[in-house]
Design a protein around this motif. Structure first.
Motif, PDB file in Angstrom:
ATOM      1  N   VAL A   1       0.842  -1.202   0.000  1.00 47.77           N
ATOM      2  CA  VAL A   1       0.000   0.000   0.000  1.00 47.77           C
ATOM      3  C   VAL A   1       0.876   1.250   0.000  1.00 47.77           C
TER       4      VAL A   1
ATOM      5  N   VAL B   1      -4.191   7.713   4.290  1.00 47.54           N
ATOM      6  CA  VAL B   1      -4.376   6.537   3.455  1.00 47.54           C
ATOM      7  C   VAL B   1      -4.472   5.381   4.435  1.00 47.54           C
TER       8      VAL B   1
ATOM      9  N   TYR C   1      -5.784   1.177   5.385  1.00 45.00           N
ATOM     10  CA  TYR C   1      -6.079  -0.144   4.862  1.00 45.00           C
ATOM     11  C   TYR C   1      -6.368  -1.085   6.015  1.00 45.00           C
TER      12      TYR C   1
ATOM     13  N   VAL D   1      -8.002   8.012   1.294  1.00 40.93           N
ATOM     14  CA  VAL D   1      -7.829   6.868   0.405  1.00 40.93           C
ATOM     15  C   VAL D   1      -7.913   5.650   1.310  1.00 40.93           C
ATOM     16  N   SER D   2      -8.784   4.711   0.976  1.00 41.08           N
ATOM     17  CA  SER D   2      -9.034   3.581   1.865  1.00 41.08           C
ATOM     18  C   SER D   2      -9.079   2.281   1.072  1.00 41.08           C
ATOM     19  N   PHE D   3      -8.368   1.268   1.581  1.00 37.12           N
ATOM     20  CA  PHE D   3      -8.350  -0.046   0.942  1.00 37.12           C
ATOM     21  C   PHE D   3      -9.056  -1.056   1.841  1.00 37.12           C
TER      22      PHE D   3
ATOM     23  N   VAL E   1      -6.132  -6.719  -2.498  1.00 38.55           N
ATOM     24  CA  VAL E   1      -5.942  -5.640  -3.476  1.00 38.55           C
ATOM     25  C   VAL E   1      -4.725  -5.866  -4.358  1.00 38.55           C
TER      26      VAL E   1
ATOM     27  N   MET F   1      -7.806  -0.159 -10.161  1.00 38.25           N
ATOM     28  CA  MET F   1      -7.409   0.849  -9.181  1.00 38.25           C
ATOM     29  C   MET F   1      -7.861   2.249  -9.568  1.00 38.25           C
TER      30      MET F   1
ATOM     31  N   ALA G   1      -9.259   4.200  -6.660  1.00 33.97           N
ATOM     32  CA  ALA G   1      -8.206   4.559  -5.699  1.00 33.97           C
ATOM     33  C   ALA G   1      -7.334   5.683  -6.254  1.00 33.97           C
ATOM     34  N   ARG G   2      -7.023   5.638  -7.549  1.00 40.10           N
ATOM     35  CA  ARG G   2      -6.226   6.709  -8.148  1.00 40.10           C
ATOM     36  C   ARG G   2      -6.970   8.042  -8.097  1.00 40.10           C
TER      37      ARG G   2
ATOM     38  N   ALA H   1      -9.187   8.855  -5.804  1.00 36.28           N
ATOM     39  CA  ALA H   1      -9.146   9.256  -4.396  1.00 36.28           C
ATOM     40  C   ALA H   1      -7.795   9.887  -4.052  1.00 36.28           C
TER      41      ALA H   1
END
Length: 191
Positions: free
Chosen positions: A22, A103, A105, A134-136, A142, A153, A156-157, A159
């Protein structure tokens, strides 16, 4: 005008591979962004010599030199890691009047419970935390075994782009404000 100095704080230890993936992915996204000088502060690089996990000697000076921050954090047991708290607490006035983005996760929550706790910590340190993150979610799924994203992604990009644009706006506005006049009460709040 000088580039904005952004410190990316990697908040996980080196156990497991998700945090590294990440963090590296985020740094890759930010690396191509012009106008930013990025300093990576990895809490896994703590000095174990004092038995308390004190950050390396230059942590405070690197926080002081930054115009803004992005904290990359996992969620462990509905919270953020202890070494990250030790690192944050090793500085005080160096944080004042600066923006912080996140960010995160983790499992189903994507680390958002850790972020909510960190917002309270950073509020006490007189920072401005950014709303957008930004959160996973289910972060272990992932990235594939090769370390490359195993899914689309694009969200996510997007975000990351929103987070970085907001961080730049706040970092520039607050840097200009600090240059015009010191943050109020900084001497009495120093420690």
């Amino acid at each position: 005008m000088d580039n904005l100095r952004i410190a990316v704080i990697l908040g996980a230890n080196r156990n497991g591979r998700t945090g590294t993936l990440v963090g590296n992915w985020f740094l890759e996204q930010v690396g191509g962004h012009s106008g930013l000088d990025v300093d990576v502060l990895d809490v896994a690089d703590l000095d174990p010599g004092d038995g308390h996990g004190a950050p390396v000697a230059d942590f405070g000076s690197r926080v002081a030199a930054a115009d803004g921050f992005v904290v990359v954090t996992p969620e462990y047991n509905h919270g953020y890691p202890g070494p990250l708290k030790s690192a944050i607490d090793s500085a005080r006035r160096e944080w004042f009047g600066k923006p912080v983005g996140f960010v995160s996760y983790g499992g189903r929550s994507g680390g958002l419970r850790a972020v909510e706790q960190l917002r309270a910590v950073f509020s006490e340190l007189h920072t401005t935390t950014l709303r957008d993150t930004v959160s996973f979610h289910d972060a272990h799924t992932v990235f594939g075994p090769d370390g490359l994203p195993a899914q689309d992604m694009s969200g996510a990009r997007l975000a990351v782009r929103v987070l970085v644009e907001q961080l730049e706006w706040w970092a520039l506005a607050l840097r200009e404000a600090r240059e015009r006049r010191p943050y109020p009460g900084i001497e009495s709040l120093a420690r």
